[in-house]
Design a protein around this motif. Structure first.
Motif, PDB file in Angstrom:
ATOM      1  N   HIS A 163       0.852  -1.152  -0.071  1.00 17.57           N
ATOM      2  CA  HIS A 163       0.040   0.044  -0.045  1.00 17.57           C
ATOM      3  C   HIS A 163       0.928   1.077   0.095  1.00 17.57           C
ATOM      4  O   HIS A 163       0.566   2.364  -0.686  1.00 17.57           O
ATOM      5  CB  HIS A 163      -0.718   0.124   1.416  1.00 17.57           C
TER       6      HIS A 163
ATOM      7  N   TYR B  68      -7.219   4.954  -9.954  1.00 15.10           N
ATOM      8  CA  TYR B  68      -7.709   5.023  -8.424  1.00 15.10           C
ATOM      9  C   TYR B  68      -8.966   4.479  -8.266  1.00 15.10           C
ATOM     10  O   TYR B  68      -9.063   4.086  -7.177  1.00 15.10           O
ATOM     11  CB  TYR B  68      -7.921   6.694  -8.429  1.00 15.10           C
TER      12      TYR B  68
ATOM     13  N   ARG C  13       0.686   4.025  -2.861  1.00 10.56           N
ATOM     14  CA  ARG C  13       0.608   5.720  -2.598  1.00 10.56           C
ATOM     15  C   ARG C  13       1.505   6.432  -3.152  1.00 10.56           C
ATOM     16  O   ARG C  13       1.464   7.612  -3.737  1.00 10.56           O
ATOM     17  CB  ARG C  13       0.627   5.745  -1.010  1.00 10.56           C
TER      18      ARG C  13
ATOM     19  N   LYS D  98       1.525   9.260  -6.148  1.00  9.86           N
ATOM     20  CA  LYS D  98       1.864  10.641  -6.056  1.00  9.86           C
ATOM     21  C   LYS D  98       2.733  11.123  -7.319  1.00  9.86           C
ATOM     22  O   LYS D  98       2.496  12.123  -7.896  1.00  9.86           O
ATOM     23  CB  LYS D  98       2.680  11.018  -4.822  1.00  9.86           C
TER      24      LYS D  98
END
Length: 373
Positions: free
Chosen positions: A211, A250, A215, A219
């Motif tokens: 995870h 997403y 992330r 970004k």
């Protein structure tokens, strides 16, 4: 066969350099831009030429769109800081320590407010201070020093953006697609870890780290999407908008969050014999789809279709319907029933979003994009 050098071989060095191609190209562009800015400064004869070199280094980013943004921010902050610093230098006496301290406060406070309101002006307070209290004992007037400062920054911007545009240019869309491919692969790793935990019930030690990497990659992808949009707005690129691919990734992440919550504990024993093989089939098909999409994003080829995933999902849904028709699900605890239906919902939504991801990737290929990754 590579020639050995200790434990390192020529082939291993070549492989390492190939894997760091983007980083090495950036090193080359930064070096060329700084050298070009220095030569240009010597030809123009500015008083503080090191600022031109520093600006060229700051402006040089991983993509052309990033360089354009850095250049615009640098110029905006320099103009505001230089104008305000020159004005304060002319209007506010600053001969003694007390007067100089007051002048510094008056020069820095408003420009700091600009910087707080917009990151584009983050160099404004520094520039205002430099113009107000010039280093090196310069004999230039405040106004002339401000013009000189702006000229140095402009020279560095021209060198940096020029090199970004003409020396092995990197387009933001390609960087975005590399990040998207990385996210697709990490999602495949995440799904494998989640379903393994669901089947074996032995915890999920790798999930948190996956995870975290997702992330970080998201970004990077978001930044590249913004830079790609800037390239198109400034007519430096005619690439297809990659934002739909990012938006779909997403949604895929959200689907995996749902699946992760539903698979937090081992599959109930009442349904495990009937659902284990269908679930493993759905998992394998989804992982193959995600990894195939990652390969397609890198190679500018059409993503794989969902025929295998659709077939495996149909088998899984049929198995659940059979359990319900046989009364097995009605005899389970309500919490367990909620979990297995949430898992089904998560996979059904994942199928929809994987189809959308495939279509968005196909659009990129059909409309064309230079394969200069």
């Amino acid at each position: 066969m590579g020639r050995p050098f200790g434990r390192v071989t020529a082939s291993s060095i070549a492989a390492l350099l190939a894997s760091k191609r983007s980083e090495l190209i950036l090193v080359l562009r930064v070096t060329v831009a700084s050298a070009l800015a220095f030569v240009a400064d010597r030809l123009v004869g500015l008083s503080q030429g090191t600022w031109a070199v520093i600006t060229a280094i700051i402006v040089m980013q991983a993509s052309l769109g990033g360089s354009v943004k850095a250049a615009m921010d640098r110029m905006a902050g320099t103009l505001v800081g230089a104008i305000w610093g020159a004005a304060i230098s002319l209007l506010v006496p600053h001969h003694g320590d007390l007067e100089t301290g007051i002048a510094i406060v008056v020069a820095v406070a408003p420009t700091a407010l600009f910087a707080a309101l917009s990151p584009s002006f983050r160099v404004a307070p520094i520039t205002a201070l430099i113009v107000l209290v010039p280093s090196g004992g310069t004999a230039l007037s405040p106004l002339a020093y401000a013009f000189d400062r702006v000229g140095e920054i402009l020279l560095g911007i021209i060198a940096g953006v020029g090199v970004a545009l003409f020396v092995l240019p990197a387009r933001a869309q390609n960087l975005m697609l590399l990040s998207a491919a990385r996210i697709a692969e990490l999602n495949a790793d995440l799904l494998a870890a989640l379903i393994t935990a669901l089947m074996e019930g032995q915890g999920r030690p790798d999930v948190a780290s996956i995870h975290a990497r997702i992330r970080a990659s998201l970004k990077q992808m978001d930044a590249a999407v913004d830079e790609a949009a800037r390239e198109r707005k400034t007519h430096l690129s005619d690439h297809v908008d990659p934002e739909p691919v990012a938006r779909t990734l997403y949604r895929v992440r959200h689907d995996l969050v749902i699946i992760g919550r539903a698979s937090a504990t081992e599959l109930p024993l009442a349904v495990k014999p009937a659902l284990e093989d269908p679930l493993l089939g759905v998992r394998d098909a989804a992982i193959a789809m995600l990894r195939g999409t990652a390969t397609a994003l890198r190679a500018a080829t059409p993503p794989p279709d969902l025929a295998a995933f659709d077939a495996s999902l149909a088998i899984y849904v049929a198995a659940m319907d059979a359990l319900r028709a046989g009364g097995v699900i009605r005899r389970m605890e309500s919490e367990e029933v909620g979990r297995i239906y949430a898992l089904r919902f998560g996979f059904e939504q994942l199928g929809l979003d994987l189809r959308d991801l495939s279509e968005r990737g196909r659009e990129l290929v059909e409309k064309g994009r230079p394969a200069d990754l």
